[in-house]
Write a protein that holds these residues in place. Structure first.
Motif, PDB file in Angstrom:
ATOM      1  N   ILE A 105       0.563  -1.539   0.116  1.00  0.00           N
ATOM      2  CA  ILE A 105      -0.215  -0.010  -0.197  1.00  0.00           C
ATOM      3  C   ILE A 105       0.781   1.124   0.108  1.00  0.00           C
ATOM      4  O   ILE A 105       0.551   2.349  -1.108  1.00  0.00           O
ATOM      5  CB  ILE A 105      -1.206   0.241   1.016  1.00  0.00           C
ATOM      6  N   ARG A 106       1.937   1.774   0.256  1.00  0.00           N
ATOM      7  CA  ARG A 106       2.968   2.349   0.074  1.00  0.00           C
ATOM      8  C   ARG A 106       3.456   2.936  -0.286  1.00  0.00           C
ATOM      9  O   ARG A 106       3.687   4.037  -0.850  1.00  0.00           O
ATOM     10  CB  ARG A 106       4.005   1.954   1.564  1.00  0.00           C
ATOM     11  N   GLU A 107       3.498   1.566  -1.491  1.00  0.00           N
ATOM     12  CA  GLU A 107       3.884   1.981  -2.932  1.00  0.00           C
ATOM     13  C   GLU A 107       2.756   2.267  -3.854  1.00  0.00           C
ATOM     14  O   GLU A 107       3.768   3.005  -5.426  1.00  0.00           O
ATOM     15  CB  GLU A 107       4.750   0.931  -3.570  1.00  0.00           C
ATOM     16  N   VAL A 108       1.877   2.199  -3.568  1.00  0.00           N
ATOM     17  CA  VAL A 108       0.845   2.403  -4.589  1.00  0.00           C
ATOM     18  C   VAL A 108       0.600   4.062  -4.393  1.00  0.00           C
ATOM     19  O   VAL A 108       0.312   4.697  -3.572  1.00  0.00           O
ATOM     20  CB  VAL A 108      -1.141   1.983  -4.247  1.00  0.00           C
ATOM     21  N   PRO A 109       0.332   4.965  -5.605  1.00  0.00           N
ATOM     22  CA  PRO A 109       0.495   6.783  -6.427  1.00  0.00           C
ATOM     23  C   PRO A 109      -0.985   6.752  -6.095  1.00  0.00           C
ATOM     24  O   PRO A 109      -1.629   7.227  -6.396  1.00  0.00           O
ATOM     25  CB  PRO A 109       1.212   6.794  -7.623  1.00  0.00           C
ATOM     26  N   ASN A 114      14.118   4.837 -12.305  1.00  0.00           N
ATOM     27  CA  ASN A 114      15.603   3.708 -11.600  1.00  0.00           C
ATOM     28  C   ASN A 114      14.909   3.394 -10.068  1.00  0.00           C
ATOM     29  O   ASN A 114      13.771   2.846  -9.747  1.00  0.00           O
ATOM     30  CB  ASN A 114      16.659   4.950 -11.387  1.00  0.00           C
ATOM     31  N   ASP A 115      15.975   3.156  -9.843  1.00  0.00           N
ATOM     32  CA  ASP A 115      15.645   1.966  -7.633  1.00  0.00           C
ATOM     33  C   ASP A 115      14.483   2.873  -7.288  1.00  0.00           C
ATOM     34  O   ASP A 115      13.719   2.318  -6.524  1.00  0.00           O
ATOM     35  CB  ASP A 115      16.601   1.865  -7.419  1.00  0.00           C
ATOM     36  N   ALA A 116      14.294   4.177  -7.711  1.00  0.00           N
ATOM     37  CA  ALA A 116      13.569   5.149  -6.311  1.00  0.00           C
ATOM     38  C   ALA A 116      13.123   5.803  -6.825  1.00  0.00           C
ATOM     39  O   ALA A 116      11.163   6.295  -6.108  1.00  0.00           O
ATOM     40  CB  ALA A 116      14.362   6.069  -5.926  1.00  0.00           C
ATOM     41  N   PHE A 117      12.491   6.366  -8.730  1.00  0.00           N
ATOM     42  CA  PHE A 117      11.455   6.776  -9.083  1.00  0.00           C
ATOM     43  C   PHE A 117      11.016   5.890 -10.515  1.00  0.00           C
ATOM     44  O   PHE A 117      11.572   5.154 -11.159  1.00  0.00           O
ATOM     45  CB  PHE A 117      11.950   7.857  -9.647  1.00  0.00           C
ATOM     46  N   ASP A 169      11.609   2.868   3.805  1.00  0.00           N
ATOM     47  CA  ASP A 169      10.228   3.478   4.754  1.00  0.00           C
ATOM     48  C   ASP A 169       9.480   4.712   3.875  1.00  0.00           C
ATOM     49  O   ASP A 169       8.167   4.321   4.579  1.00  0.00           O
ATOM     50  CB  ASP A 169      10.640   3.599   5.676  1.00  0.00           C
ATOM     51  N   VAL A 170       9.494   5.258   3.544  1.00  0.00           N
ATOM     52  CA  VAL A 170       8.914   6.588   2.710  1.00  0.00           C
ATOM     53  C   VAL A 170       8.943   7.005   1.090  1.00  0.00           C
ATOM     54  O   VAL A 170       9.771   6.252   0.436  1.00  0.00           O
ATOM     55  CB  VAL A 170       9.668   8.295   3.857  1.00  0.00           C
ATOM     56  N   ASN A 171       7.589   6.997   0.410  1.00  0.00           N
ATOM     57  CA  ASN A 171       7.241   6.829  -0.441  1.00  0.00           C
ATOM     58  C   ASN A 171       6.247   8.224  -0.674  1.00  0.00           C
ATOM     59  O   ASN A 171       5.791   8.933   0.393  1.00  0.00           O
ATOM     60  CB  ASN A 171       6.642   6.305  -1.618  1.00  0.00           C
ATOM     61  N   ALA A 225       4.295   6.343   4.548  1.00  0.00           N
ATOM     62  CA  ALA A 225       5.273   6.322   5.283  1.00  0.00           C
ATOM     63  C   ALA A 225       5.013   4.996   6.720  1.00  0.00           C
ATOM     64  O   ALA A 225       4.263   5.059   7.295  1.00  0.00           O
ATOM     65  CB  ALA A 225       6.203   7.442   5.660  1.00  0.00           C
ATOM     66  N   ASP A 226       6.584   3.581   6.187  1.00  0.00           N
ATOM     67  CA  ASP A 226       6.558   2.894   7.922  1.00  0.00           C
ATOM     68  C   ASP A 226       7.181   4.148   9.184  1.00  0.00           C
ATOM     69  O   ASP A 226       8.263   4.000   8.257  1.00  0.00           O
ATOM     70  CB  ASP A 226       6.848   1.661   7.942  1.00  0.00           C
ATOM     71  N   LEU A 227       7.150   3.658  10.104  1.00  0.00           N
ATOM     72  CA  LEU A 227       7.378   4.482  11.146  1.00  0.00           C
ATOM     73  C   LEU A 227       8.195   3.259  12.281  1.00  0.00           C
ATOM     74  O   LEU A 227       7.664   2.819  12.207  1.00  0.00           O
ATOM     75  CB  LEU A 227       6.879   5.774  12.186  1.00  0.00           C
ATOM     76  N   MET A 228       9.211   4.121  12.560  1.00  0.00           N
ATOM     77  CA  MET A 228       9.391   3.270  13.840  1.00  0.00           C
ATOM     78  C   MET A 228       9.998   2.040  13.925  1.00  0.00           C
ATOM     79  O   MET A 228       9.768   1.233  14.826  1.00  0.00           O
ATOM     80  CB  MET A 228       8.915   3.856  15.592  1.00  0.00           C
ATOM     81  N   ASN A 229      10.625   1.338  13.122  1.00  0.00           N
ATOM     82  CA  ASN A 229      10.488   0.081  12.593  1.00  0.00           C
ATOM     83  C   ASN A 229       9.742  -0.358  12.432  1.00  0.00           C
ATOM     84  O   ASN A 229       9.329  -1.350  13.250  1.00  0.00           O
ATOM     85  CB  ASN A 229      11.493  -0.445  13.993  1.00  0.00           C
ATOM     86  N   ARG A 230       8.451   0.015  11.431  1.00  0.00           N
ATOM     87  CA  ARG A 230       7.109  -0.431  11.374  1.00  0.00           C
ATOM     88  C   ARG A 230       6.046  -1.266  12.566  1.00  0.00           C
ATOM     89  O   ARG A 230       5.400  -1.504  12.298  1.00  0.00           O
ATOM     90  CB  ARG A 230       7.097  -1.840  10.526  1.00  0.00           C
TER      91      ARG A 230
END
Length: 743
Positions: A58-62, A436-439, A490-492, A532-537
C-alpha cells in the motif's frame, strides 16, 4: 491442526509478542510478568492492496487508499449493521440511504449523487469480487466473510469498469483454499432482539478443487410502536439472509478458475419517516420526540431478492498473465413502500397542521439483469517496464416502477413503469516504468463508449409531457499519470493527475414532468501524498492533498413544492481537501489508529436554480421567479470534516487475552439538499462503539460484550422537503454479546 481466521492469526501473533515483551519489563507495568527472554517490539503487518489491479504494498501505490479488514471490519458489523456502517469509518467516505437497508448511496470527497430512482447512476463505483455493481439496488449486498474492503479515492477511470470519477469501494471475499478443512462461526444477540449469525467452511474436494460456503442470517424485531393504529412493536425490524458459494479449480501453478454464486433476500420495514421531526426555524429534533413511536397511517415495508454469479479465470504464461472475468447480477423483485410525508401529524409543534396527510409512495423493480465481461493481460517483466491492457463490456436491462397512494383511503393514485437498456464497452492500457530504483512513473488510457435507451412502458393517471422515450450515447477518453519516489526504504511520496467520466443519466417522468436527461460529467483531479512506515514498522502513516474540478456534474433535484425528481447539470463543481491515515503500537499492549479528512465542495454555476422547500427557512438568495439560487453551496451529503479512530488494549490472562476495543466516527454538519435551509442542515454526528472480550487458545475462541452508538446520539440524516418538516434518523444504540469460534 487448529484453524485460525485471519483476524485471530493477527491477534495471536500480537499476543505472542506482548507475552515475550512483558518478561523484560520492570515490575509495575500493566502487562503480566514472565521469565521469557526479550524479543522485538510488535510490528504492523505489510498491507497489500489491488488499487492498480495488481497486488502491491500500500505504501508504493500512488493513490489515496484505505484498507479495512480483520478486527476493525468485524467490529463494525457485529450488531447486524448493513453497508451504511462504513460511513465515516475511513477518510472522505459517506454512505446513506432513504430506503433503509437497501439502495445505499456512496460519496467520496463529498462527490456523489442523491438520486433515489430505479435507474440512478453514481460517481462512486462499488466492485464486489471484481464485478461492478452498477444499479444502486445491487450495492447493498451484506458484509460477511471478507478478506477486506478497499476505498480508492479520486478518479479510477483507467483500470476499473465504468462510471468511477469519484472513486471505488472494492470488496473482496475470502477465497477457497486447497490446504485443509477450516472455517469459522460467529453468533451475537443484542437489543431489540437483534440476532446475527455468519459463518464459513472451506472444504478441499481433492488436490485440484476446493469449495468455500459462506452464509449470513440477520434479524431485528420490530421495536417502534405505531401510535396511530395502536399497534405495539410494529415497525423498523428486518430479516436478512445471504449466501455465497465458491469453487476453486487449480490443477497446476499455471491456471486457476474461481466460480462464485451468491444471493440475497431481505424483508422488513423501509425507512421510517417522521412528520414534523425538525423544529421549525432550527435544525433541532422537535421537543418531546420519542424515537420509539411512529404515527403512520400508511403502509411501510420492503422486500428484495437478488442473485448473481461470476467466473474468474487466470493463466500464467511465464512473461504474461491473462485474466477473464465474467459477471452476472440480477434482481428478481424489489419493492419499498413508505409513508413519505411522515404519517399523521402529532401535535407537538406550535402552529402546525393537525390534519392527516395522505402522501404514500412505492418504488420497485420488476427485474434487473446485468452482464459484464473483462479480458485483461498484464506483464511479469523483471525489468523496469511493465504494463496492463484489456477490454471491458457492460450490458444492463432494467425495469422499474413507481406508485403513489392515498394513505387515508389506501387507494392507488397512479402507476408508472419504465425500462432502460444500457450497453457500454471500453478498452484500456496502463504502463509502469521504473526510471531508477527510487522513481517510478505510471500512465494509463481508457476509451469508453456508453449508450442508454429509455422509455415509458405504462402510465396510469400520469400525464407525461414530451416524448415517451429517449436515447443517449457518449464516448470518452480518460487518462491518468502518476509518479512515485522512494525517499528511503520506508518513505514514499507520490503525485497523480487523473480524469474521470460518468455517462449521461436519465430520470423517469413524473406527474406533469417530462423524462429528464443529465449530460455526461467529467472530472480533472490533482493529488499528492506521502506514505511511510515509522519506528521500525511500529506505525504507519499516509497523508494526501487533492484538488478537483467537475464539469457538468449531474445533480438530482428532489422534492421542493411537490414529490418529484428531475436531473440537472451544474456547469462546474469544485473540490479540495486533505486526508490522513495513521495507525501504530503506542505500547506493546495498546494499538491505536486515527483517520481524518477535510473535504471542501462548491457548486460553481451562477445560473443554477431549484425549487424551494415547503415550510422551511431558506438562507440562499431567491430570484424573481421564486426559485432558489444555489451557486456557491456545498454538495449535499458532503461533510467538511470526517474524523475516525480506534484503540485496542490487551492484557494476557491465563492461556488467552483480555481486550478492550473502542471505535469512534465523527462527521461535521451536512446539507441535505442542493439549497441551504436552516432546518435541512443536519447537525454533526458522533457515534462510538465499545467491545470488551476474552480470546483464548491462540485465537480459536472469543467471547465479547459490545455496544454500538453507545452514547445513543440521534441525528437527522435525511429528510423529505415538500411538506411538514419530515425527517429520518441514524440507527439507535444497541448492546449485545457475541461468541466466535474457528475450526
Amino acid at each position: 491442526m487448529i484453524k485460525k481466521s485471519k483476524m485471530h492469526k493477527r491477534l495471536a501473533c500480537t499476543h505472542g509478542a506482548m507475552l515475550a515483551l512483558s518478561a523484560a519489563m520492570p515490575i509495575g507495568t500493566a502487562v503480566a510478568q514472565t521469565a521469557a527472554a526479550p524479543t522485538a517490539a510488535p510490528q504492523l503487518e505489510t498491507v497489500t492492496v489491488t488499487a492498480q489491479r495488481r497486488k502491491e504494498n500500500i505504501r508504493e501505490v500512488p493513490v489515496s487508499v484505505t484498507l479495512l479488514r480483520d478486527e476493525k471490519l468485524d467490529v463494525m458489523v457485529s450488531g447486524g449493521q448493513d453497508i451504511r456502517v462504513l460511513a465515516g469509518k475511513v477518510p472522505s467516505l459517506n454512505v446513506e440511504s432513504s430506503n433503509g437497508r437497501t439502495f445505499p448511496r456512496f460519496y467520496i470527497r463529498g462527490y456523489g449523487n442523491t438520486d433515489f430512482s430505479t435507474f440512478a447512476s453514481q460517481p462512486v463505483s462499488l466492485i464486489y469480487d471484481d464485478v461492478v455493481q452498477e444499479n444502486p439496488i445491487l450495492k447493498g449486498y451484506p458484509i460477511f466473510d471478507l478478506a477486506g474492503v478497499e476505498v480508492l479515492r479520486g478518479p479510477q477511470g483507467t483500470l476499473f469498469g465504468r462510471n468511477t470519477p469519484a472513486g471505488v469501494v472494492k470488496f473482496e471475499s475470502e477465497k477457497p483454499k486447497l490446504t485443509k478443512i477450516e472455517g469459522y462461526y460467529n453468533v451475537s444477540l443484542a437489543s431489540h432482539m437483534t440476532a446475527n449469525f455468519d459463518g464459513a467452511v472451506n472444504v478441499p474436494l481433492n488436490k485440484e478443487w476446493a469449495m468455500r460456503v459462506s452464509t449470513l442470517r440477520q434479524h431485528r424485531d420490530n421495536y417502534v410502536d405505531n401510535s396511530f393504529t395502536g399497534r405495539k412493536d410494529a415497525l423498523d425490524g428486518y430479516n436478512e439472509h445471504a449466501e455465497r458459494v465458491q469453487f476453486l479449480y487449480a490443477p497446476n501453478g499455471k491456471f486457476n478458475a474461481l466460480f462464485n454464486v451468491h444471493q440475497r433476500t431481505t424483508t422488513g420495514s423501509s425507512r421510517l419517516f417522521n412528520a414534523n421531526l425538525i423544529k421549525k426555524g432550527t435544525n433541532d429534533i422537535v421537543d418531546g420526540f420519542d424515537a420509539g413511536q411512529s404515527f403512520t397511517n400508511g403502509q411501510n415495508f420492503q422486500y428484495l431478492s437478488s442473485n448473481g454469479g461470476s467466473v474468474r479465470l487466470s493463466w500464467d504464461l511465464d512473461g504474461v498473465k491473462l485474466y477473464s472475468i465474467t459477471g452476472y447480477e440480477a434482481v428478481g423483485k424489489y419493492l419499498s413502500r413508505g409513508d413519505i410525508d411522515g404519517g399523521v401529524f402529532k401535535n407537538i409543534q406550535p402552529n402546525a397542521n393537525p390534519t392527516p396527510f395522505d402522501v404514500e409512495s412505492a418504488g420497485g423493480i420488476s427485474g434487473v439483469k446485468q452482464y459484464t465481461q473483462e479480458f485483461r493481460a498484464e506483464s511479469k517483466n523483471a525489468g523496469p517496464l511493465n504494463w496492463q491492457t484489456g477490454l471491458y463490456y457492460f450490458n444492463e436491462d432494467a425495469n422499474g416502477y413507481k406508485d403513489s397512494f392515498n394513505s387515508t383511503s389506501g387507494a392507488q393514485l397512479d402507476h408508472l413503469v419504465s425500462h432502460q437498456k444500457n450497453t457500454a464497452w471500453g478498452t484500456f492500457a496502463s504502463v509502469n516504468y521504473a526510471i531508477n530504483d527510487a522513481f517510478t512513473v505510471r500512465g494509463g488510457l481508457r476509451y469508453t463508449a456508453d449508450k442508454k435507451e429509455f422509455n415509458t412502458v405504462e402510465a396510469v393517471n400520469v400525464v407525461q409531457i414530451g416524448p415517451k422515450g429517449v436515447s443517449e450515447s457518449k464516448h470518452k477518453v480518460n487518462w491518468d499519470l502518476s509518479g512515485s519516489y522512494k525517499l528511503n526504504k520506508d518513505v514514499n511520496v507520490y503525485a497523480r493527475i487523473a480524469t474521470g467520466f460518468r455517462a449521461p443519466s436519465i430520470a423517469a417522468a413524473n406527474k406533469n414532468t417530462p423524462i429528464t436527461v443529465a449530460d455526461a460529467e467529467t472530472i480533472l483531479s490533482y493529488e499528492a501524498g506521502i506514505k511511510a512506515d515509522l519506528m521500525n514498522r511500529r506505525a504507519r502513516v499516509s497523508f494526501s492533498v487533492y484538488d478537483f474540478d467537475v464539469k457538468n456534474q449531474q445533480l438530482t433535484v428532489v422534492g421542493g413544492n411537490s414529490n418529484v425528481t428531475r436531473l440537472i447539470n451544474a456547469a462546474k463543481t469544485k473540490g479540495r481537501g486533505a486526508e490522513l491515515d495513521l495507525e501504530g503500537f503506542v505500547t506493546p499492549s495498546l494499538k491505536m489508529s486515527i483517520g481524518g479528512s477535510y473535504n471542501f465542495t462548491k457548486i460553481d454555476d451562477a445560473s443554477l436554480t431549484v425549487l424551494k422547500c415547503n415550510g422551511c427557512t431558506i438562507t440562499d438568495p431567491i430570484n424573481a421567479a421564486g426559485l432558489v439560487q444555489i451557486n456557491g453551496n456545498p454538495l449535499p451529503q458532503a461533510p467538511k470534516w470526517i474524523v475516525n479512530g480506534t484503540a485496542r488494549y490487551s492484557i494476557p490472562l491465563a492461556d488467552g487475552e483480555m481486550f478492550v476495543f473502542t471505535d469512534w466516527a465523527y462527521r461535521s454538519k451536512i446539507n441535505l439538499f442542493l439549497y441551504e435551509a436552516v432546518e435541512y442542515s443536519a447537525k454533526p454526528l458522533l457515534e462510538g462503539g465499545l467491545r470488551v472480550g476474552y480470546t483464548w487458545q491462540s485465537g480459536k475462541y472469543e467471547v465479547a460484550a459490545y455496544g454500538r452508538n453507545i452514547t445513543n446520539t440521534r441525528r437527522v440524516t435525511g429528510a423529505i422537503d415538500f411538506n411538514n418538516l419530515t425527517g429520518f434518523l441514524n440507527e439507535p444504540r444497541i448492546w449485545g454479546v457475541q461468541f466466535k469460534g474457528n475450526f
